[in-house]
Design an enzyme around this catalytic site. Structure first.
Site, mmCIF file in Angstrom:
data_model
loop_
_atom_site.group_PDB
_atom_site.id
_atom_site.type_symbol
_atom_site.label_atom_id
_atom_site.label_comp_id
_atom_site.label_asym_id
_atom_site.label_seq_id
_atom_site.Cartn_x
_atom_site.Cartn_y
_atom_site.Cartn_z
ATOM 1 N N CYS A 127 0.808 -1.228 0.000
ATOM 2 C CA CYS A 127 0.000 0.000 0.000
ATOM 3 C C CYS A 127 0.839 1.276 0.000
ATOM 4 C CB CYS A 127 -0.975 -0.009 1.171
ATOM 5 S SG CYS A 127 -2.149 -1.365 1.080
ATOM 6 N N HIS A 149 -2.950 7.401 2.800
ATOM 7 C CA HIS A 149 -3.407 6.098 2.316
ATOM 8 C C HIS A 149 -4.768 5.802 2.949
ATOM 9 C CE1 HIS A 149 -3.867 2.014 1.315
ATOM 10 N NE2 HIS A 149 -3.524 1.531 2.483
ATOM 11 N N ASN A 172 -10.210 0.273 0.519
ATOM 12 C CA ASN A 172 -8.740 0.306 0.466
ATOM 13 C C ASN A 172 -8.283 -0.209 -0.898
ATOM 14 O OD1 ASN A 172 -5.994 -0.153 0.655
ATOM 15 N ND2 ASN A 172 -6.076 -1.070 2.684
HETATM 16 N N1 COA Z 1 -17.887 -7.677 10.596
HETATM 17 C C1 COA Z 1 -18.442 -7.839 11.813
HETATM 18 N N2 COA Z 1 -17.718 -8.120 12.910
HETATM 19 C C2 COA Z 1 -16.393 -8.270 12.744
HETATM 20 C C3 COA Z 1 -15.765 -8.136 11.497
HETATM 21 C C4 COA Z 1 -16.565 -7.825 10.390
HETATM 22 N N3 COA Z 1 -16.078 -7.660 9.174
HETATM 23 N N4 COA Z 1 -14.432 -8.334 11.647
HETATM 24 C C5 COA Z 1 -14.245 -8.588 12.953
HETATM 25 N N5 COA Z 1 -15.417 -8.553 13.612
HETATM 26 C C6 COA Z 1 -15.673 -8.746 15.043
HETATM 27 C C7 COA Z 1 -14.563 -9.503 15.732
HETATM 28 O O1 COA Z 1 -14.757 -10.895 15.655
HETATM 29 C C8 COA Z 1 -14.668 -8.994 17.142
HETATM 30 O O2 COA Z 1 -15.717 -9.667 17.792
HETATM 31 P P1 COA Z 1 -15.620 -10.041 19.361
HETATM 32 O O3 COA Z 1 -15.541 -8.714 20.066
HETATM 33 O O4 COA Z 1 -16.871 -10.771 19.594
HETATM 34 O O5 COA Z 1 -14.384 -10.870 19.498
HETATM 35 C C9 COA Z 1 -15.100 -7.536 16.979
HETATM 36 O O6 COA Z 1 -15.674 -7.451 15.662
HETATM 37 C C10 COA Z 1 -13.951 -6.564 17.057
HETATM 38 O O7 COA Z 1 -12.894 -7.045 16.226
HETATM 39 P P2 COA Z 1 -11.498 -6.343 16.142
HETATM 40 O O8 COA Z 1 -10.600 -7.147 15.302
HETATM 41 O O9 COA Z 1 -11.069 -5.978 17.541
HETATM 42 O O10 COA Z 1 -11.923 -5.004 15.383
HETATM 43 P P3 COA Z 1 -11.059 -3.734 15.105
HETATM 44 O O11 COA Z 1 -11.686 -2.585 15.756
HETATM 45 O O12 COA Z 1 -9.608 -3.983 15.338
HETATM 46 O O13 COA Z 1 -11.271 -3.557 13.541
HETATM 47 C C11 COA Z 1 -10.091 -3.830 11.491
HETATM 48 C C12 COA Z 1 -10.791 -4.536 12.655
HETATM 49 C C13 COA Z 1 -9.519 -4.878 10.573
HETATM 50 C C14 COA Z 1 -11.109 -2.994 10.754
HETATM 51 C C15 COA Z 1 -8.981 -2.926 12.051
HETATM 52 O O14 COA Z 1 -8.177 -3.643 12.958
HETATM 53 C C16 COA Z 1 -8.102 -2.351 10.974
HETATM 54 O O15 COA Z 1 -8.545 -1.593 10.144
HETATM 55 N N6 COA Z 1 -6.793 -2.662 11.003
HETATM 56 C C17 COA Z 1 -5.865 -2.157 10.054
HETATM 57 C C18 COA Z 1 -6.057 -2.850 8.764
HETATM 58 C C19 COA Z 1 -5.378 -2.165 7.616
HETATM 59 O O16 COA Z 1 -5.246 -0.976 7.594
HETATM 60 N N7 COA Z 1 -4.978 -2.953 6.634
HETATM 61 C C20 COA Z 1 -4.438 -2.480 5.444
HETATM 62 C C21 COA Z 1 -3.024 -2.129 5.572
HETATM 63 S S1 COA Z 1 -2.485 -1.321 4.145
#
Ligand code: COA
Length: 306
Positions: free
Chosen positions: A108, A232, A262
């Site tokens: 990215c 980004h 993204n």
């Molecule tokens: N839909 C619904 N629920 C979801 C889900 C989805 N797509 N993905 C995860 N969950 C659930 C999880 O299972 C968790 O449930 P629980 O509380 O019962 O265990 C809850 O939502 C929270 O999950 P978590 O992983 O803590 O969420 P988060 O706030 O960290 O958000 C991302 C997840 C992936 C959106 C976030 O971590 C993120 O954006 N990370 C960076 C990713 C990124 O930028 N990648 C590209 C790099 S270039």
């Protein structure tokens, strides 16, 4: 001497995939995706080559330059259409070009790494470069995996860059790589993207803030001088957290991830294009371009539009 930004273009597939559509087949919801990521919908379809060629053609038209004046094509992509030949060669062929063409993969951060490469090429003899960021991430997404399916999308952005012996728009550049973090975000041959989202999030904020601060310092400015941040587009919460730490309000940050998700190497040129279309780009003003990605890689640059 330096690099001048001449003209910009973008291309996205016609097909819009909303959060509601995803929640018909995945255990997710529009509310969760909007709250946790800021994404409302994304575009899916096409190929890196076809989207990249269209964005490139539009950037050349925007710059008012002919294809035969381009002397290098650089494509930033994480998702080339084939392992060989490079997808940039397909773009060059589509545009009727026989100049050198090559792909750059920095995930990215790809657009920024390719911009840095273009800067080097322009300062060592090249006159005009077509720089394209194009991605077909949907091909490498497991559509049964809600972790990745809600985030990644397809699209392309492009810019024409000219050499100017009297000065340049890029005032500073800070890039870096931490290969020990490789396993946080991967895609194997024939496989799908996989990610430790929480850890990527944590590190992303840190590398964006650190590299942006260093880029501003090298340019001799502070965050107060920045009129526009073109980040980004991975997650609205990453942009908010980084902006807050940098002391930059969200009004100065460009956000297009709500509409495009993204799009990796394409996200910064897509965001820039949108900002310009909305009259947010003014000559003489400072902008901060900043990105991060798998690798991990990161890159920030301060530019001053001429
Ligand atoms: N839909 C619904 N629920 C979801 C889900 C989805 N797509 N993905 C995860 N969950 C659930 C999880 O299972 C968790 O449930 P629980 O509380 O019962 O265990 C809850 O939502 C929270 O999950 P978590 O992983 O803590 O969420 P988060 O706030 O960290 O958000 C991302 C997840 C992936 C959106 C976030 O971590 C993120 O954006 N990370 C960076 C990713 C990124 O930028 N990648 C590209 C790099 S270039």
């Amino acid at each position: 001497m330096g690099v001048r930004f001449r003209g910009w273009g973008m291309a996205v597939p016609d097909r819009v995939v909303t959060n509601d559509e995803l929640s018909q087949t995945l255990d997710t919801s529009d509310e969760w995706i909007r709250e946790r990521t800021g994404i409302r919908e994304r575009r899916i379809g096409g190929s890196s080559g076809s989207l990249g060629a269209l964005a490139g053609q539009r950037a050349m038209a925007d710059a008012g330059v002919s294809a035969d004046s381009i002397d290098f094509v650089l494509l930033a992509t994480t998702t080339p259409d084939r392992i060989a030949p490079a997808t940039s060669t397909a773009i060059a062929a589509e545009l009727g070009l026989t100049c050198p063409a090559m792909d750059v993969n920095a995930a990215c951060s790809g657009f920024m790494f390719a911009l840095r490469t273009a800067q080097g090429l322009l300062e060592t003899g090249n006159k005009r470069i077509l720089l394209v960021g194009a991605e077909n991430l949907s091909r490498w997404v497991d559509w049964n995996d809600r972790n990745m399916a809600v985030l990644l999308a397809d699209g392309a952005g492009a810019v024409v860059l000219d050499y100017d012996e009297n000065g340049g728009d890029i005032l500073s550049f800070v890039l870096g790589t931490d290969g020990t973090a490789a396993e946080l975000l991967t895609c194997e041959h024939g496989g799908y993207f996989q990610m430790d989202g929480k850890e990527v999030f944590r590190r992303a904020v840190r590398v964006v803030v650190d590299s942006a601060q260093e880029a501003m310092e090298r340019a001799g400015i502070t965050s107060e001088d920045i009129s526009l941040v073109v980040p980004h587009q991975a997650n609205i919460r990453i942009i908010q957290a980084a902006a807050q730490r940098l002391g930059i309000d969200m009004e100065r940050c460009v956000v297009v991830l709500d509409r495009y998700g993204n799009t990796s190497s394409s996200s910064i040129p897509l965001a820039f294009f949108d900002a310009r279309e909305n009259g947010r780009v003014h000559s003489g003003e400072y902008a901060l371009l900043t990105g991060f990605g798998a690798g991990m890689t990161w890159a920030s640059a301060v530019v001053r539009w001429s």
